[in-house]
Design an enzyme around this catalytic site. Structure first.
Site, PDB file in Angstrom:
ATOM      1  N   ASP A  26       0.827  -1.209   0.000  1.00 47.50           N
ATOM      2  CA  ASP A  26       0.000   0.000   0.000  1.00 47.50           C
ATOM      3  C   ASP A  26       0.866   1.265   0.000  1.00 47.50           C
ATOM      4  OD1 ASP A  26      -2.371   1.359  -0.078  1.00 47.50           O
ATOM      5  OD2 ASP A  26      -2.883   1.064   2.038  1.00 47.50           O
ATOM      6  N   ASN A  31     -10.907  -2.726  -5.841  1.00 44.21           N
ATOM      7  CA  ASN A  31     -10.128  -1.719  -6.569  1.00 44.21           C
ATOM      8  C   ASN A  31     -10.758  -1.322  -7.914  1.00 44.21           C
ATOM      9  OD1 ASN A  31      -6.912  -2.917  -5.317  1.00 44.21           O
ATOM     10  ND2 ASN A  31      -8.082  -1.131  -4.642  1.00 44.21           N
TER      11      ASN A  31
HETATM   12  C1  IPE Z   1      -5.468  -2.906  -0.502  1.00 41.12           C
HETATM   13  O1  IPE Z   1      -5.134  -1.582  -0.608  1.00 41.12           O
HETATM   14  C2  IPE Z   1      -5.418  -3.570  -1.833  1.00 41.12           C
HETATM   15  C3  IPE Z   1      -4.082  -3.739  -2.413  1.00 41.12           C
HETATM   16  C4  IPE Z   1      -2.961  -3.437  -1.844  1.00 41.12           C
HETATM   17  C5  IPE Z   1      -4.066  -4.298  -3.735  1.00 41.12           C
HETATM   18  P1  IPE Z   1      -6.239  -0.432  -0.770  1.00 41.12           P
HETATM   19  O2  IPE Z   1      -5.493   0.842  -0.836  1.00 41.12           O
HETATM   20  O3  IPE Z   1      -7.139  -0.755  -1.893  1.00 41.12           O
HETATM   21  O4  IPE Z   1      -7.063  -0.570   0.600  1.00 41.12           O
HETATM   22  P2  IPE Z   1      -7.982   0.492   1.346  1.00 41.12           P
HETATM   23  O5  IPE Z   1      -9.014   0.956   0.367  1.00 41.12           O
HETATM   24  O6  IPE Z   1      -7.097   1.604   1.807  1.00 41.12           O
HETATM   25  O7  IPE Z   1      -8.556  -0.256   2.512  1.00 41.12           O
HETATM   26  C1  IPE Z   2      -1.559   0.206  -3.477  1.00 38.89           C
HETATM   27  O1  IPE Z   2      -1.355   1.569  -3.522  1.00 38.89           O
HETATM   28  C2  IPE Z   2      -1.744  -0.387  -4.846  1.00 38.89           C
HETATM   29  C3  IPE Z   2      -3.112  -0.807  -5.142  1.00 38.89           C
HETATM   30  C4  IPE Z   2      -4.129  -0.806  -4.328  1.00 38.89           C
HETATM   31  C5  IPE Z   2      -3.358  -1.239  -6.503  1.00 38.89           C
HETATM   32  P1  IPE Z   2      -2.560   2.599  -3.508  1.00 38.89           P
HETATM   33  O2  IPE Z   2      -2.903   2.924  -4.920  1.00 38.89           O
HETATM   34  O3  IPE Z   2      -3.667   2.093  -2.678  1.00 38.89           O
HETATM   35  O4  IPE Z   2      -1.867   3.844  -2.811  1.00 38.89           O
HETATM   36  P2  IPE Z   2      -2.544   4.895  -1.835  1.00 38.89           P
HETATM   37  O5  IPE Z   2      -3.214   4.138  -0.729  1.00 38.89           O
HETATM   38  O6  IPE Z   2      -3.518   5.680  -2.661  1.00 38.89           O
HETATM   39  O7  IPE Z   2      -1.393   5.729  -1.355  1.00 38.89           O
HETATM   40 MG    MG Z   3      -4.168   2.293  -0.718  1.00 38.07          MG
END
Ligand code: IPE
Ligand code: IPE
Ligand code: MG
Length: 232
Positions: free
Chosen positions: A13, A61
């Site tokens: 994340d 996602n």
């Molecule tokens: C979890 O991260 C999913 C992945 C790392 C692929 P998200 O960024 O989607 O999770 P939330 O929405 O903050 O809980």
């Molecule tokens: C994790 O990074 C990757 C995926 C969920 C695909 P994020 O895209 O969730 O990054 P933040 O949480 O917006 O920083």
């Molecule tokens: Mg995230």
């Protein structure tokens, strides 16, 4: 090394925040996040971690913008094509978890190619969780049980569910690692996490390197796991 986790699962994340901090588009963060994933897989495999799961795209996602979803799907299929050599050279077996049926054809094609090409490898195994949701996986497992025996009348057992998960040959994760300061599961490995240890780090995923992996592993090695018993 003693007490090494057999299976580490990563919630990667913070790609978006990393990009924002650099004044770049979110896509740049995802690209850098993938580079970090490769770095961590190599480092984990080098220290003898046998099973690795990477949460790359959740069933939730799809709520992101059409552009971001398209970019991520493209990035994943290009990565799998480009890094086939990396997986083969390091004798890494690649498997997939998640709802395969809803993925774009290009991603399906690359997942099938890499999983087939690496199926015989006995070293580290990497599970790519793409279009993965813990609840979705449990539902699909239960439906698989009924698909196999439509006449089934006996109650579903814990063992049957475990055996029908997407990645049934993986042991439950010993350690769940989440970057970027969030302290939640976000629908990851709900069934398999029953007795997992957790490690959180504030560092954004694209900045992760071997030292962060080492810190997570050394934290794990100091845990006292009891599984409900009295393992003093
Ligand atoms: C979890 O991260 C999913 C992945 C790392 C692929 P998200 O960024 O989607 O999770 P939330 O929405 O903050 O809980
Ligand atoms: C994790 O990074 C990757 C995926 C969920 C695909 P994020 O895209 O969730 O990054 P933040 O949480 O917006 O920083
Ligand atoms: Mg995230």
């Amino acid at each position: 090394m003693k007490n090494l986790p057999l299976h580490i699962a990563f919630i990667m994340d913070g790609n978006g925040r990393w990009a924002k901090n650099q004044g770049k588009p979110r896509s740049a963060g995802h690209r850098e996040g993938l580079t970090a994933a490769k770095r961590i897989v190599k480092a984990a495999s080098d220290i003898g971690i046998k099973y690795i799961t990477l949460y790359a795209f959740s069933t939730e996602n799809w709520k992101r913008t059409e552009d971001e979803v398209a970019f991520l799907m493209n990035l994943i299929s290009r990565h799998l094509r480009k890094e086939m050599d990396f997986y083969v050279k390091n004798r890494i077996r690649v498997v997939h978890s998640g709802d395969f049926s809803a993925l774009p054809d290009s991603v399906k094609y690359e997942i099938t190619s890499v999983t087939e090409a690496t199926a015989g490898f006995k070293g580290t195994a990497v599970n790519l969780a793409i279009n993965y949701g813990g609840r979705d996986e449990i539902i699909r497992a239960v439906n698989r049980i009924y698909d196999k025996s439509p006449e089934k009348r006996s109650p579903v057992t814990e063992q049957e569910i475990s055996e029908n998960l997407d990645c049934a040959d993986f042991p439950d994760p010993d350690l769940i690692v989440r970057s970027a300061g969030e302290r939640r599961l976000s629908n990851f490995l709900l069934w398999q996490c029953a007795y997992a240890e957790f490690y959180y780090s504030d560092k954004l995923w694209p900045d992760w390197d071997k030292s962060d992996l080492d810190a997570a592993v050394s934290s794990y090695r100091n845990r006292n796991r009891k599984f409900g018993g009295l393992n003093e």
